[in-house]
Design an enzyme around this catalytic site. Structure first.
Site, PDB file in Angstrom:
ATOM      1  CD  GLU A  59     -17.365 -20.152   4.336  1.00 48.21           C
ATOM      2  OE1 GLU A  59     -18.215 -20.453   3.473  1.00 48.21           O
ATOM      3  OE2 GLU A  59     -17.652 -19.627   5.428  1.00 48.21           O
ATOM      4  CB  SER A  80      21.680  32.844  -1.463  1.00 47.17           C
ATOM      5  OG  SER A  80      21.523  34.250  -1.444  1.00 47.17           O
TER       6      SER A  80
END
Length: 754
Positions: free
Chosen positions: A61, A322
């Protein structure tokens, strides 16, 4: 100066809406989300841009990317000449910087817009480094459809991160953005291979890579096809995304292998318990060394919308049953009120109108504190909470980060220790991780890459000594909450654990820990529907054991090492857990916290002078000069004496006092405990259908007779264990009960017509 002024007036906007990515601790992608504009636009980090990727993309590129200032004037002049000669646009001169600007600000291709693009390119070069510009470019290049960015294409077409791509795969991804409509991965793969190999040949001609690498790349088959984005650990992923909306990459603390193991076990277990109409489960696994959450399963199946699979069970507010009791016992150890061998009364008790029952609806009489905790007895727990005070427990839970408890603080009473409050699995697991950490609770870490060197101070809830006593008790395996018919008992993990079952059997909990992990398990239905077979012991604990055996099989018991400092041993009376006294021939050893645990002489029996036959007792006033015999009798509390009487359990009673004694005892001491009615309550009667109300009390061992008074008028003489009935009339009513020693107690109620 002019350029800088324009740059200031027209700043460049490089903000991009990225997809949110959740990664595991090792960097693997767990979950990916679409961006706000419905794009797959994954953010590539600088370390993911490998030298191979950088060289390939720059060669193709922009060979002079490292040297120009945003545009390449030589390339622009060459392109302009070619276009002028041909009369049409045959080649471009866009640099990577200029292409990045076009991706950020798409415009029509005109000369005016080209000038703007050049200006923006200069701005980009001014504010960002070359590596940052390349990174931005790779994040924006299109791959067709809604896929943008090299990382998105790498993940969705090759199923791997950019740094793991081969040269052939990297080259493929560099050529597709130029022709996304024709070079369609997974559809036109043969055409893509031709174009890929053409560029690989160029790389070879320019000696960009070595010959062997190029040859292997050209021979490599193309297996690209469109994959689904990763959707793992959905509950945590959605949570982290909501908490960090603008962070493109969120590094979680999840261990991939641990998470996979947990999900497989919870999925298999969910299929087994469906037969009992139990549909949901949640699991949280915490590393005790780093406090990182290494596995997070909010439900057994996120995709099961029928049973609420998308509900996050880790954060859902449920009743703990509990499961809060260990904290209460730890606070009591630190308050010095009990030690493990201290005796607590597990008998029917009225706490100001609140009469709790045990899970199995049975009572055990006097029991040790460690037995009461290991067996999760309700009456001793409520009595302990009444002694230390509900506000103390609420404040401790607030310090531990229990948000719902903090909101409910003004409404909570004694029932909270049996599940009468709201908690989450996250809060409970963090609390138990605090037990494993010597009583210090720290924030759980869902994100970050900790190496274990971080040591947050945390919040100390309990002393190290109290935390050890809890762990020592919860490590016992002779307990009722061991799963029934546990067929692999030799695979019982070496852990400390506690179960909990909420009222109505809507929630089953089992939370355990060893030196390495704390694991919290919740099982139930998100709909809140109770199931008769649901219990912490038989529904949640089997899954907890499977998880520990899979994640940390045969772990050591280093967690049981006694902490140094003030924890020591002493001899106590087994009847009370107090220091042995005159009537304590047998003794046992017990832990105690020096300077904290109370030092009290045992008084489980008291001396009484009687006649030789043992039929009459004497006080100091009437004891004869000769013939009196000194004997000892059980010094039972009123509630224990009443329990023995109601169960027909024989015990020695103090003989009646000398009838010829002229002493007046007076009202010193504690009078009988009135158990019915309840002080301060309103009672409604139907004037057309009158009913009787019952009076009841609990008296000491030396009481033979009690006297009931209504509004200070004698109503009836009775035995302490005898039920007395009366027909009430509307209005205020004072009820008094006196024993034969002159001790009394009062309460006030109001009788009203319906």
């Amino acid at each position: 100066m002019g350029f800088l002024s324009i740059d200031f007036l027209y700043p460049l906007n490089t903000s991009v809406a990225y997809s949110t990515v959740i990664t595991a601790r090792d960097g693997d992608i767990l979950h990916a989300f679409l961006s706000r504009d419905d794009k797959w636009r994954l953010y590539v980090e600088l370390p993911e841009i490998t030298p191979t990727l950088r060289d390939a993309i720059l060669f193709k590129e922009d060979k002079y990317f490292r040297y120009h200032v945003g545009f390449n004037p030589v390339s622009m002049l060459r392109a302009a000449g070619r276009n002028f000669v041909s009369g049409r646009r045959t080649s471009g001169a866009s640099t990577i910087t200029m292409q990045t600007i076009r991706l950020l600000e798409p415009r029509q291709r005109t000369y005016g817009n080209k000038a703007i693009e050049l200006f923006r390119a200069l701005q980009l070069e001014l504010h960002y480094s070359k590596d940052e510009i390349l990174q931005l470019y790779l994040n924006l290049i299109p791959y067709g459809g809604n896929i943008e960015g090299l990382k998105s294409a790498s993940l969705l077409y090759f199923g791997k991160l950019p740094q793991l791509l081969s040269l052939a795969e990297l080259t493929t991804l560099t050529i597709v953005p130029n022709r996304p409509s024709s070079l369609r991965l997974g559809i036109n793969n043969s055409l893509v291979v031709q174009e890929r190999n053409r560029w690989l040949a160029r790389f070879r001609a320019k000696h960009l890579f070595d010959e062997t690498t190029i040859t292997d790349a050209m021979a490599e088959p193309l297996t690209a096809y469109r994959r689904s984005a990763p959707q793992l650990v959905p509950h945590l992923s959605h949570r982290l995304r909501a908490e960090n909306p603008d962070v493109p990459i969120i590094h979680s603390a999840i261990h991939t292998a641990t998470q996979a193991t947990v999900e497989q076990l919870i999925r298999n277990y969910a299929n087994r318990i469906k037969a009992y109409s139990i549909h949901n489960s949640a699991v949280l696994v915490v590393d005790n060394q780093t406090h990182e959450v290494v596995a997070y399963a909010g439900s057994a199946d996120f995709g099961n919308t029928f049973d609420g699979g998308q509900v996050d069970g880790v954060r859902a507010i449920r009743s703990p049953g509990s499961a809060l009791k260990p904290l209460l016992y730890g606070l009591s150890f630190d308050a010095g009120t009990i030690t493990p061998k201290s005796k607590l009364s597990d008998v029917p008790t009225n706490f100001g109108g609140y009469e709790p029952d045990n899970y199995d609806r049975k009572f055990n009489g006097p029991v040790t504190a460690e037995f009461a905790l290991a067996n999760s007895l309700n009456i001793p727990a409520v009595a302990l909470l009444k002694e230390i005070g509900t506000p103390v427990l609420v404040e401790t839970l607030r310090k531990a980060g229990f948000k719902t408890v903090r909101k409910q603080a003004k409404e909570l009473g004694l029932s909270m220790i049996l599940g009468g409050c709201g908690v989450t699995l996250e809060e409970m697991t963090r609390l138990y991780a605090g037990f494993a950490n010597g009583g210090v609770v720290k924030e759980l870490r869902f994100t970050g890459r900790s190496d274990g060197s971080v040591r947050e101070t945390g919040t100390r809830l309990l002393s190290r000594e109290a935390a050890f006593l809890i762990t020592n008790t919860l490590s016992q395996i002779t307990r009722p909450d061991l799963p029934n018919n546990f067929d692999n008992s030799y695979h019982l993990p070496q852990i400390a654990w506690k179960t909990g079952t909420s009222y109505g059997r809507r929630d089953a909990w089992s939370i355990g820990y060893n030196q390495r992990y704390t694991i919290g398990v919740w099982v139930g239905n998100f709909s809140g529907i109770g199931v008769a077979e649901l219990s912490g012991a038989n529904t949640a604990t089997p899954l907890l054991f499977q998880l520990f055996n899979a994640l940390d099989y045969n772990s050591s018991r280093d967690k049981l090492r006694k902490p140094g400092g003030s924890l020591s041993m002493r001899l106590v009376c087994p009847e009370t857990g107090d220091i042995p006294g005159e009537f304590c021939p047998s003794q046992v050893t017990d832990y105690f916290i020096m300077g904290v645990s109370r030092y009290r002489r045992c008084q489980h029996r008291k001396p009484i002078f009687t006649n030789a036959a043992g039929t009459v007792s004497y006080c100091a006033h009437c004891k004869p000069d000769s013939g009196a015999v000194r004997r000892s009798y059980p010094n039972l509390s009123p509630e224990v004496a009443a329990f023995y009487q109601s169960r027909h359990i024989p015990f020695e009673t103090v003989p009646p006092h000398n009838p010829t004694c002229e002493r007046i005892f007076g009202s010193t001491g504690t009078g009988p405990l009135i158990t019915s009615l309840n002080d301060g309550s309103d009672y409604f009667i139907n004037s057309r259908q009158l009913t009787d109300l019952e009076l009841g009390c609990q008296a000491a061992n030396d009481v033979q007779t009690v006297f009931w008074y209504l509004n200070d008028k004698l109503y009836k003489k009775a035995r302490p264990d005898e039920a007395v009935f009366f027909r009430p009339k509307p209005g205020p009513l004072k009820i008094s009960c006196a024993d034969d020693k002159g001790r009394y107690s009062d309460l006030h109620v109001t009788i009203k017509n319906e």
